[in-house]
Design an enzyme around this catalytic site. Structure first.
Site, PDB file in Angstrom:
ATOM      1  N   ASN A 135       0.045  -2.194   5.746  1.00 54.90           N
ATOM      2  CA  ASN A 135       0.684  -3.426   6.180  1.00 54.90           C
ATOM      3  C   ASN A 135       2.122  -3.183   6.647  1.00 54.90           C
ATOM      4  O   ASN A 135       2.865  -2.440   6.016  1.00 54.90           O
ATOM      5  CB  ASN A 135       0.704  -4.401   5.007  1.00 54.90           C
ATOM      6  CG  ASN A 135       0.042  -5.685   5.366  1.00 54.90           C
ATOM      7  OD1 ASN A 135      -1.066  -5.671   5.907  1.00 54.90           O
ATOM      8  ND2 ASN A 135       0.716  -6.789   5.126  1.00 54.90           N
ATOM      9  N   ARG A 153      -4.877   7.004   0.299  1.00 57.70           N
ATOM     10  CA  ARG A 153      -3.982   5.876   0.056  1.00 57.70           C
ATOM     11  C   ARG A 153      -4.399   5.025  -1.132  1.00 57.70           C
ATOM     12  O   ARG A 153      -5.533   5.086  -1.574  1.00 57.70           O
ATOM     13  CB  ARG A 153      -3.978   5.033   1.306  1.00 57.70           C
ATOM     14  CG  ARG A 153      -5.349   4.366   1.592  1.00 57.70           C
ATOM     15  CD  ARG A 153      -5.428   2.915   1.220  1.00 57.70           C
ATOM     16  NE  ARG A 153      -4.512   2.058   1.896  1.00 57.70           N
ATOM     17  CZ  ARG A 153      -4.643   1.643   3.152  1.00 57.70           C
ATOM     18  NH1 ARG A 153      -5.693   1.971   3.836  1.00 57.70           N
ATOM     19  NH2 ARG A 153      -3.744   0.845   3.672  1.00 57.70           N
ATOM     20  N   CYS A 182       0.840  -1.206   0.000  1.00 55.17           N
ATOM     21  CA  CYS A 182       0.000   0.000   0.000  1.00 55.17           C
ATOM     22  C   CYS A 182       0.870   1.249   0.000  1.00 55.17           C
ATOM     23  O   CYS A 182       2.034   1.197   0.394  1.00 55.17           O
ATOM     24  CB  CYS A 182      -0.844   0.077   1.263  1.00 55.17           C
ATOM     25  SG  CYS A 182      -1.919  -1.317   1.490  1.00 55.17           S
TER      26      CYS A 182
HETATM   27  C1  LIG Z   1      -4.478  -5.793   3.908  1.00 59.49           C
HETATM   28  C2  LIG Z   1      -4.523  -4.286   4.082  1.00 59.49           C
HETATM   29  C3  LIG Z   1      -3.134  -3.723   3.839  1.00 59.49           C
HETATM   30  C4  LIG Z   1      -2.808  -3.799   2.389  1.00 59.49           C
HETATM   31  C5  LIG Z   1      -1.419  -4.299   2.220  1.00 59.49           C
HETATM   32  O1  LIG Z   1      -0.459  -3.679   2.602  1.00 59.49           O
HETATM   33  N1  LIG Z   1      -1.343  -5.490   1.643  1.00 59.49           N
HETATM   34  C6  LIG Z   1      -0.126  -6.174   1.434  1.00 59.49           C
HETATM   35  C7  LIG Z   1      -0.273  -7.615   1.844  1.00 59.49           C
HETATM   36  S1  LIG Z   1       1.293  -8.319   1.920  1.00 59.49           S
HETATM   37  O2  LIG Z   1       2.037  -7.743   3.042  1.00 59.49           O
HETATM   38  O3  LIG Z   1       1.965  -8.026   0.628  1.00 59.49           O
HETATM   39  O4  LIG Z   1       1.076  -9.772   2.102  1.00 59.49           O
HETATM   40  C8  LIG Z   1      -4.975  -3.887   5.496  1.00 59.49           C
HETATM   41  C9  LIG Z   1      -5.029  -2.361   5.647  1.00 59.49           C
HETATM   42  C10 LIG Z   1      -6.101  -2.081   6.705  1.00 59.49           C
HETATM   43  C11 LIG Z   1      -6.494  -3.477   7.206  1.00 59.49           C
HETATM   44  C12 LIG Z   1      -7.838  -3.647   7.920  1.00 59.49           C
HETATM   45  C13 LIG Z   1      -7.891  -2.679   9.109  1.00 59.49           C
HETATM   46  C14 LIG Z   1      -9.177  -2.889   9.914  1.00 59.49           C
HETATM   47  C15 LIG Z   1      -9.315  -4.341  10.384  1.00 59.49           C
HETATM   48  C16 LIG Z   1      -8.278  -4.648  11.448  1.00 59.49           C
HETATM   49  C17 LIG Z   1      -8.499  -6.052  12.018  1.00 59.49           C
HETATM   50  O5  LIG Z   1      -7.499  -6.276  12.976  1.00 59.49           O
HETATM   51  C18 LIG Z   1      -8.373  -7.066  10.901  1.00 59.49           C
HETATM   52  C19 LIG Z   1      -9.333  -6.793   9.775  1.00 59.49           C
HETATM   53  C20 LIG Z   1      -9.245  -5.344   9.222  1.00 59.49           C
HETATM   54  C21 LIG Z   1     -10.516  -5.165   8.345  1.00 59.49           C
HETATM   55  C22 LIG Z   1      -7.966  -5.100   8.398  1.00 59.49           C
HETATM   56  C23 LIG Z   1      -7.852  -6.034   7.171  1.00 59.49           C
HETATM   57  C24 LIG Z   1      -6.534  -5.799   6.386  1.00 59.49           C
HETATM   58  O6  LIG Z   1      -5.427  -6.203   7.125  1.00 59.49           O
HETATM   59  C25 LIG Z   1      -6.360  -4.327   5.959  1.00 59.49           C
HETATM   60  C26 LIG Z   1      -7.425  -4.041   4.904  1.00 59.49           C
END
Ligand SMILES: C[C@H](CCC(=O)NCCS(=O)(=O)O)[C@H]1CC[C@H]2[C@@H]3CC[C@@H]4C[C@H](O)CC[C@]4(C)[C@H]3C[C@H](O)[C@]12C
Length: 326
Positions: free
Chosen positions: A79, A16, A2
């Site tokens: 993340n 973002r 992200c």
């Molecule tokens: C995945 C996303 C980051 C994107 C990213 O960077 N992706 C790289 C992946 S990789 O590193 O390449 O493998 C992040 C950013 C915000 C997050 C939500 C925050 C609220 C909530 C918190 C709770 O505790 C768990 C569920 C929850 C809905 C979360 C889900 C998920 O975690 C979200 C969407």
């Protein structure tokens, strides 16, 4: 991965890119002032700043990925795998806030980064899960306000860090101080045509325009996106027209977007930029684009009843839109 930025051409735009291979059923969610924000270890907030952003609503609770409030303070969770460290609830004189409560806690109560720093000095980010089947995500956060100020918040094994952010950009790993340090390797990148600093005895042929930015890293990895988003942001044109500025803001985010198919994260699975969000922090106007729908969608929170107590949600419009011209 992200990318989050604050872009300050005249008004201040914050938001973002969300990059992932799966969707969480996210929506645009307005939390009006009288929605009761409950917390696992703190008293609830019954009357707070109104908030708009992207969230997944679970059991009636807005789990915000990124959001801004009506006072012009914005916050995004990105993340931060392998580095994020959350702590058990402590008896010390601290505010115990779970990671998924962090955005509501700060945006509900603060109007500026300076005000938030007071709350941050008291916070212990706890390792609680929203519910057993929804594990806490390893995140770090960019927090920015309409003065243009921003900080990065990282909860590491050695405790909570709040770093002033002189560039107003955040991506993912490594830790923020290393991302910032890495910029030193790109001081030669320029929007201007390169001068021969190599040797006067060698003739160079500027066979292409744009050779000043040739050394910008082109990858979708976190360190490359950090450098590219920062360069593109600081060299972006500024206007006094909001529409032009919001358009430029999305150009910057889209310059680090992930196309489907090029970043594999598992068999047949590819990470891509699901959406890009942006709030004008000076007016609280909320905008977004999605992977399929690059037209800029706008939500005016002041058309809604911000004194209400129930969440107001909008589906994200994500159909490919083609404007038939004849
Ligand atoms: C995945 C996303 C980051 C994107 C990213 O960077 N992706 C790289 C992946 S990789 O590193 O390449 O493998 C992040 C950013 C915000 C997050 C939500 C925050 C609220 C909530 C918190 C709770 O505790 C768990 C569920 C929850 C809905 C979360 C889900 C998920 O975690 C979200 C969407």
């Amino acid at each position: 991965m992200c990318t989050s930025i604050i872009f300050s051409p005249a008004d201040h735009y914050f938001g973002r890119n969300l990059d992932l291979e799966i969707s969480f059923g996210q929506q645009v969610v307005i939390t009006p002032r009288k929605y009761e924000f409950k917390f696992k270890n703190m008293p609830s907030l019954k009357n707070h700043n109104a908030i708009v952003g992207i969230a997944m609503v679970a059991d009636g609770y807005p789990l915000y990925f990124d959001a801004s409030n009506e006072k012009g303070l914005g916050m995004a969770g990105l993340n931060y795998n392998g580095n994020a460290h959350y702590f058990p609830v402590t008896d010390e004189d601290k505010d115990n806030i779970a990671s998924f409560e962090f955005i509501p806690w700060i945006l509900g109560q603060c109007g500026t980064v300076a005000e938030a720093k007071n709350l941050l000095s008291r916070i212990n980010i706890t390792n609680l899960n929203f519910k057993p089947e929804m594990q806490a995500s390893p995140l770090h956060w960019l927090l920015a306000d309409k003065t243009g100020a921003s900080v990065v918040i990282e909860s590491d094994a050695d405790g909570l860090h709040v770093y002033d952010n002189p560039v107003g950009v955040l991506t993912n790993n490594p830790k923020f101080p290393l991302q910032l340090f890495n910029l030193n390797n790109y001081s030669n990148v320029s929007s201007a045509e390169p001068k021969n600093g190599f040797s006067k005895d060698v003739d160079f042929n500027l066979y292409s325009r744009e050779m000043g930015s040739r050394d910008l890293p082109g990858g979708a990895d976190s360190a490359s996106r950090f450098v590219r988003a920062t360069f593109n942001k600081f060299n972006a044109p500024v206007s006094d027209d909001n529409n032009k500025n919001i358009d430029t803001y999305f150009h910057i985010l889209h310059s680090v977007e992930q196309q489907k198919g090029v970043d594999q994260v598992g068999p047949g699975k590819f990470e891509y930029t699901i959406y890009s969000s942006g709030t004008n922090l000076d007016t609280s106007d909320f905008y977004y684009t999605t992977y399929e729908n690059k037209r800029i969608n706008h939500i005016d929170i002041h058309k809604e009843d911000l004194t209400a107590s129930d969440l107001i949600t909008f589906p994200m419009l994500d159909q490919v839109t083609i404007n038939d011209q004849n």
